[in-house]
Scaffold this motif. Structure first.
Motif, PDB file in Angstrom:
ATOM      1  N   ILE A  81       0.856  -1.195   0.000  1.00 20.62           N
ATOM      2  CA  ILE A  81       0.000   0.000   0.000  1.00 20.62           C
ATOM      3  C   ILE A  81       0.887   1.237   0.000  1.00 20.62           C
ATOM      4  O   ILE A  81       1.672   1.459   0.928  1.00 20.62           O
ATOM      5  CB  ILE A  81      -0.922   0.032   1.229  1.00 20.62           C
ATOM      6  CG1 ILE A  81      -1.710  -1.276   1.351  1.00 20.62           C
ATOM      7  CG2 ILE A  81      -1.875   1.226   1.134  1.00 20.62           C
ATOM      8  CD1 ILE A  81      -2.516  -1.388   2.634  1.00 20.62           C
ATOM      9  N   LEU A  82       0.752   2.043  -1.031  1.00 18.04           N
ATOM     10  CA  LEU A  82       1.471   3.302  -1.089  1.00 18.04           C
ATOM     11  C   LEU A  82       0.525   4.439  -0.720  1.00 18.04           C
ATOM     12  O   LEU A  82      -0.631   4.450  -1.143  1.00 18.04           O
ATOM     13  CB  LEU A  82       2.060   3.533  -2.479  1.00 18.04           C
ATOM     14  CG  LEU A  82       3.470   2.952  -2.705  1.00 18.04           C
ATOM     15  CD1 LEU A  82       3.456   1.436  -2.546  1.00 18.04           C
ATOM     16  CD2 LEU A  82       4.002   3.333  -4.071  1.00 18.04           C
ATOM     17  N   ALA A  83       1.031   5.360   0.091  1.00 21.40           N
ATOM     18  CA  ALA A  83       0.224   6.484   0.569  1.00 21.40           C
ATOM     19  C   ALA A  83       1.144   7.672   0.832  1.00 21.40           C
ATOM     20  O   ALA A  83       2.364   7.500   0.950  1.00 21.40           O
ATOM     21  CB  ALA A  83      -0.511   6.094   1.860  1.00 21.40           C
ATOM     22  N   PRO A  84       0.588   8.870   0.946  1.00 19.30           N
ATOM     23  CA  PRO A  84       1.427  10.007   1.327  1.00 19.30           C
ATOM     24  C   PRO A  84       1.954   9.825   2.759  1.00 19.30           C
ATOM     25  O   PRO A  84       1.223   9.387   3.646  1.00 19.30           O
ATOM     26  CB  PRO A  84       0.462  11.202   1.264  1.00 19.30           C
ATOM     27  CG  PRO A  84      -0.695  10.738   0.443  1.00 19.30           C
ATOM     28  CD  PRO A  84      -0.806   9.267   0.682  1.00 19.30           C
ATOM     29  N   ARG A  85       3.213  10.144   2.971  1.00 18.63           N
ATOM     30  CA  ARG A  85       3.738  10.123   4.343  1.00 18.63           C
ATOM     31  C   ARG A  85       3.017  11.173   5.186  1.00 18.63           C
ATOM     32  O   ARG A  85       2.639  12.236   4.687  1.00 18.63           O
ATOM     33  CB  ARG A  85       5.236  10.436   4.345  1.00 18.63           C
ATOM     34  CG  ARG A  85       6.115   9.294   3.925  1.00 18.63           C
ATOM     35  CD  ARG A  85       7.580   9.617   4.195  1.00 18.63           C
ATOM     36  NE  ARG A  85       8.416   8.547   3.669  1.00 18.63           N
ATOM     37  CZ  ARG A  85       8.708   7.428   4.328  1.00 18.63           C
ATOM     38  NH1 ARG A  85       8.213   7.256   5.548  1.00 18.63           N
ATOM     39  NH2 ARG A  85       9.476   6.508   3.785  1.00 18.63           N
ATOM     40  N   LYS A  86       2.880  10.890   6.473  1.00 15.48           N
ATOM     41  CA  LYS A  86       2.197  11.862   7.339  1.00 15.48           C
ATOM     42  C   LYS A  86       2.999  13.150   7.474  1.00 15.48           C
ATOM     43  O   LYS A  86       2.452  14.196   7.835  1.00 15.48           O
ATOM     44  CB  LYS A  86       1.917  11.252   8.714  1.00 15.48           C
ATOM     45  CG  LYS A  86       3.122  10.742   9.466  1.00 15.48           C
ATOM     46  CD  LYS A  86       2.681  10.007  10.723  1.00 15.48           C
ATOM     47  CE  LYS A  86       3.854   9.381  11.456  1.00 15.48           C
ATOM     48  NZ  LYS A  86       3.404   8.554  12.601  1.00 15.48           N
ATOM     49  N   THR A  87       4.299  13.083   7.163  1.00 17.44           N
ATOM     50  CA  THR A  87       5.134  14.288   7.221  1.00 17.44           C
ATOM     51  C   THR A  87       5.125  15.074   5.912  1.00 17.44           C
ATOM     52  O   THR A  87       5.703  16.153   5.836  1.00 17.44           O
ATOM     53  CB  THR A  87       6.582  13.896   7.542  1.00 17.44           C
ATOM     54  OG1 THR A  87       7.025  12.921   6.577  1.00 17.44           O
ATOM     55  CG2 THR A  87       6.696  13.326   8.941  1.00 17.44           C
ATOM     56  N   SER A  88       4.471  14.534   4.893  1.00 13.41           N
ATOM     57  CA  SER A  88       4.494  15.182   3.583  1.00 13.41           C
ATOM     58  C   SER A  88       3.627  16.436   3.572  1.00 13.41           C
ATOM     59  O   SER A  88       2.494  16.430   4.050  1.00 13.41           O
ATOM     60  CB  SER A  88       4.002  14.219   2.501  1.00 13.41           C
ATOM     61  OG  SER A  88       3.945  14.883   1.253  1.00 13.41           O
ATOM     62  N   LYS A  89       4.173  17.485   2.997  1.00 14.55           N
ATOM     63  CA  LYS A  89       3.413  18.721   2.837  1.00 14.55           C
ATOM     64  C   LYS A  89       3.052  18.944   1.364  1.00 14.55           C
ATOM     65  O   LYS A  89       2.577  20.019   0.984  1.00 14.55           O
ATOM     66  CB  LYS A  89       4.214  19.902   3.379  1.00 14.55           C
ATOM     67  CG  LYS A  89       4.403  19.843   4.896  1.00 14.55           C
ATOM     68  CD  LYS A  89       5.179  21.027   5.413  1.00 14.55           C
ATOM     69  CE  LYS A  89       5.199  21.080   6.939  1.00 14.55           C
ATOM     70  NZ  LYS A  89       5.652  19.850   7.563  1.00 14.55           N
ATOM     71  N   MET A  90       3.303  17.927   0.556  1.00 14.21           N
ATOM     72  CA  MET A  90       2.993  18.025  -0.859  1.00 14.21           C
ATOM     73  C   MET A  90       1.624  17.412  -1.150  1.00 14.21           C
ATOM     74  O   MET A  90       1.109  16.608  -0.374  1.00 14.21           O
ATOM     75  CB  MET A  90       4.051  17.294  -1.686  1.00 14.21           C
ATOM     76  CG  MET A  90       5.445  17.868  -1.531  1.00 14.21           C
ATOM     77  SD  MET A  90       6.631  17.023  -2.592  1.00 14.21           S
ATOM     78  CE  MET A  90       6.036  17.552  -4.205  1.00 14.21           C
ATOM     79  N   LYS A  91       1.052  17.797  -2.278  1.00 18.75           N
ATOM     80  CA  LYS A  91      -0.178  17.155  -2.708  1.00 18.75           C
ATOM     81  C   LYS A  91       0.121  15.686  -2.989  1.00 18.75           C
ATOM     82  O   LYS A  91       1.240  15.320  -3.349  1.00 18.75           O
ATOM     83  CB  LYS A  91      -0.704  17.828  -3.974  1.00 18.75           C
ATOM     84  CG  LYS A  91      -1.226  19.238  -3.752  1.00 18.75           C
ATOM     85  CD  LYS A  91      -1.758  19.813  -5.057  1.00 18.75           C
ATOM     86  CE  LYS A  91      -2.279  21.225  -4.844  1.00 18.75           C
ATOM     87  NZ  LYS A  91      -2.781  21.828  -6.104  1.00 18.75           N
ATOM     88  N   ARG A  92      -0.926  14.857  -2.844  1.00 13.70           N
ATOM     89  CA  ARG A  92      -0.741  13.428  -3.107  1.00 13.70           C
ATOM     90  C   ARG A  92      -0.219  13.210  -4.523  1.00 13.70           C
ATOM     91  O   ARG A  92      -0.717  13.778  -5.481  1.00 13.70           O
ATOM     92  CB  ARG A  92      -2.079  12.714  -2.945  1.00 13.70           C
ATOM     93  CG  ARG A  92      -2.004  11.239  -3.274  1.00 13.70           C
ATOM     94  CD  ARG A  92      -3.373  10.584  -3.215  1.00 13.70           C
ATOM     95  NE  ARG A  92      -3.424   9.514  -4.187  1.00 13.70           N
ATOM     96  CZ  ARG A  92      -4.513   8.862  -4.516  1.00 13.70           C
ATOM     97  NH1 ARG A  92      -5.648   9.167  -3.959  1.00 13.70           N
ATOM     98  NH2 ARG A  92      -4.474   7.906  -5.410  1.00 13.70           N
ATOM     99  N   PHE A  93       0.810  12.383  -4.644  1.00  9.31           N
ATOM    100  CA  PHE A  93       1.347  12.070  -5.959  1.00  9.31           C
ATOM    101  C   PHE A  93       0.317  11.281  -6.766  1.00  9.31           C
ATOM    102  O   PHE A  93      -0.363  10.403  -6.238  1.00  9.31           O
ATOM    103  CB  PHE A  93       2.613  11.213  -5.838  1.00  9.31           C
ATOM    104  CG  PHE A  93       3.793  11.952  -5.287  1.00  9.31           C
ATOM    105  CD1 PHE A  93       4.232  13.118  -5.890  1.00  9.31           C
ATOM    106  CD2 PHE A  93       4.461  11.490  -4.176  1.00  9.31           C
ATOM    107  CE1 PHE A  93       5.334  13.804  -5.395  1.00  9.31           C
ATOM    108  CE2 PHE A  93       5.559  12.159  -3.678  1.00  9.31           C
ATOM    109  CZ  PHE A  93       5.992  13.324  -4.282  1.00  9.31           C
TER     110      PHE A  93
END
Length: 378
Positions: free
Chosen positions: A30-42
């Motif tokens: 399962i790929l998901a945005p990291r909780k530390t990511s401040k970028m829009k979902r890839f």
């Protein structure tokens, strides 16, 4: 591993998966945005690495586009950005590769790549079999050397942070559908069978040769194994995919005659072979025949655009037949399909690839898989 702290547990499940052993649940990536990511979902989280940034180019900026695809520094920076903002849940291995589309090997045979803002395309170069000569000089081929330079940067800067896959060199049939043209390739099975047999033999030989080079470069990075990077699928030995999307154009008999020898050669070199089965027509036409090939260890199914989803009920008997034949089954699925698939398939030898909108959603999906996994008898 830096980008996956729970890698030892994931690796252990993967080793059991390839050994044909039962695991505590179906495997899931399962790929998901990291909780530390401040970028829009890839976009296209299940098909990394991210190919962002092309939208800034005008189609007229040919040199800028070309550098985007071929410059080692740009490839590394883009890959690192994707890793730093992506959570790899379950058994999804943090893996990257050089993504020049599915037929990068066409560049080995005189087809100049068309690097554009959507993909990489290769022109037709084989007009007349009687005038065609096969020649690949790895020391002089500019695009093979570009691939090696990018791989060297990925390796030098790794520091046990991620795994490295082989670029999609491409199988002979699908590369020939570009180099020769799909219509002429189909008629070649009738009009020029000897030329086609030679083409498949030569191209599959170079596939093995180039894979051997990159496997040797990356084996330490990959902890003695190999990774099919676009699927984030690691195995404890030489591992990659074999495929033949062109097979939708031909009968199973023609597939067997002209292209099974390629699958046997590639699979004979690999320790673990995953067959990429692409689309409804391919699975309906050729699944039974592919099960005859002992070199195939795992069958991965992609429904394809505009086709029924992975959870389509008519696929289930075929999926079960794959499992009953002792092959592993790898399915791309939407999150809402996971429960249905677990209700109808055995968790033994099953890998489900999906995505989530957050780390928490990914963890919730893993718990669902734990609850619903059942080893079902054949």
């Amino acid at each position: 591993m830096y980008y996956k702290e729970d890698w030892p547990a994931a690796k252990s499940r993967l080793e059991a998966f390839w050994a044909g052993e039962e695991t505590d649940r179906a495997l899931v990536g399962i790929l998901a945005p990291r909780k530390t990511s401040k970028m829009k979902r890839f976009p296209h989280l299940t098909h990394g690495p991210w190919l962002g940034g092309l939208e800034k180019f005008s189609e007229k900026d040919r040199e800028g586009i070309r550098r985007w695809w071929t410059d080692p520094e740009q490839n590394y920076s883009r890959m690192k950005l994707w890793f730093e903002n992506t959570f790899f849940g379950g058994e999804a291995a943090p893996a990257t590769y050089i993504n020049w589309g599915a037929s990068a090997g066409c560049a080995f045979w005189g087809a100049e790549p068309d690097f554009n803002t959507n993909t990489v395309w290769f022109p037709r170069v084989i007009e007349d079999w009687s005038a065609w000569e096969w020649h690949f000089d790895p020391d002089r081929n500019a695009y093979w050397q570009m691939i090696l330079e990018i791989m060297k940067v990925f390796i030098e800067r790794n520091n046990e942070s991620y795994l490295l896959g082989v670029p999609e060199i491409g199988n002979a049939a699908d590369n020939l559908s570009l180099l020769r043209g799909i219509g002429d390739l189909a008629t070649d099975t009738l009009l020029y069978p000897e030329a086609l047999h030679e083409a498949v033999d030569v191209m599959s030989g170079v596939w093995v040769e180039t894979h051997e080079v990159i496997h040797s470069m990356c084996v330490e990075q990959n902890q003695g194994g190999g990774v099919l990077a676009w699927l984030n699928l690691w195995a404890p030995g030489k591992h990659d995919q074999v495929a033949n999307d062109f097979s939708t154009m031909i009968s199973t008999e023609v597939f067997r005659e002209f292209f099974f020898p390629e699958l046997v050669k590639m699979g004979g070199w690999l320790d673990y072979t995953t067959y990429h089965l692409d689309g409804q027509q391919c699975i309906m036409m050729h699944a039974d025949a592919l099960l005859e090939l002992e070199v195939i260890d795992c069958i991965q199914f992609t429904p394809g655009a505009g086709a029924p989803p992975t959870s389509f009920e008519e696929y289930i008997p075929i999926f079960r037949k794959i499992q009953q034949a002792g092959k592993r089954l790898y399915l791309l699925a939407e999150p809402e399909e996971i429960e249905f698939l677990l209700e109808h398939l055995s968790s033994k030898g099953l890998f489900l690839n999906t995505y989530a909108n957050s780390e928490q959603e990914a963890l919730d999906l893993i718990r669902l898989v734990e609850k619903r996994s059942v080893v079902r008898s054949s």
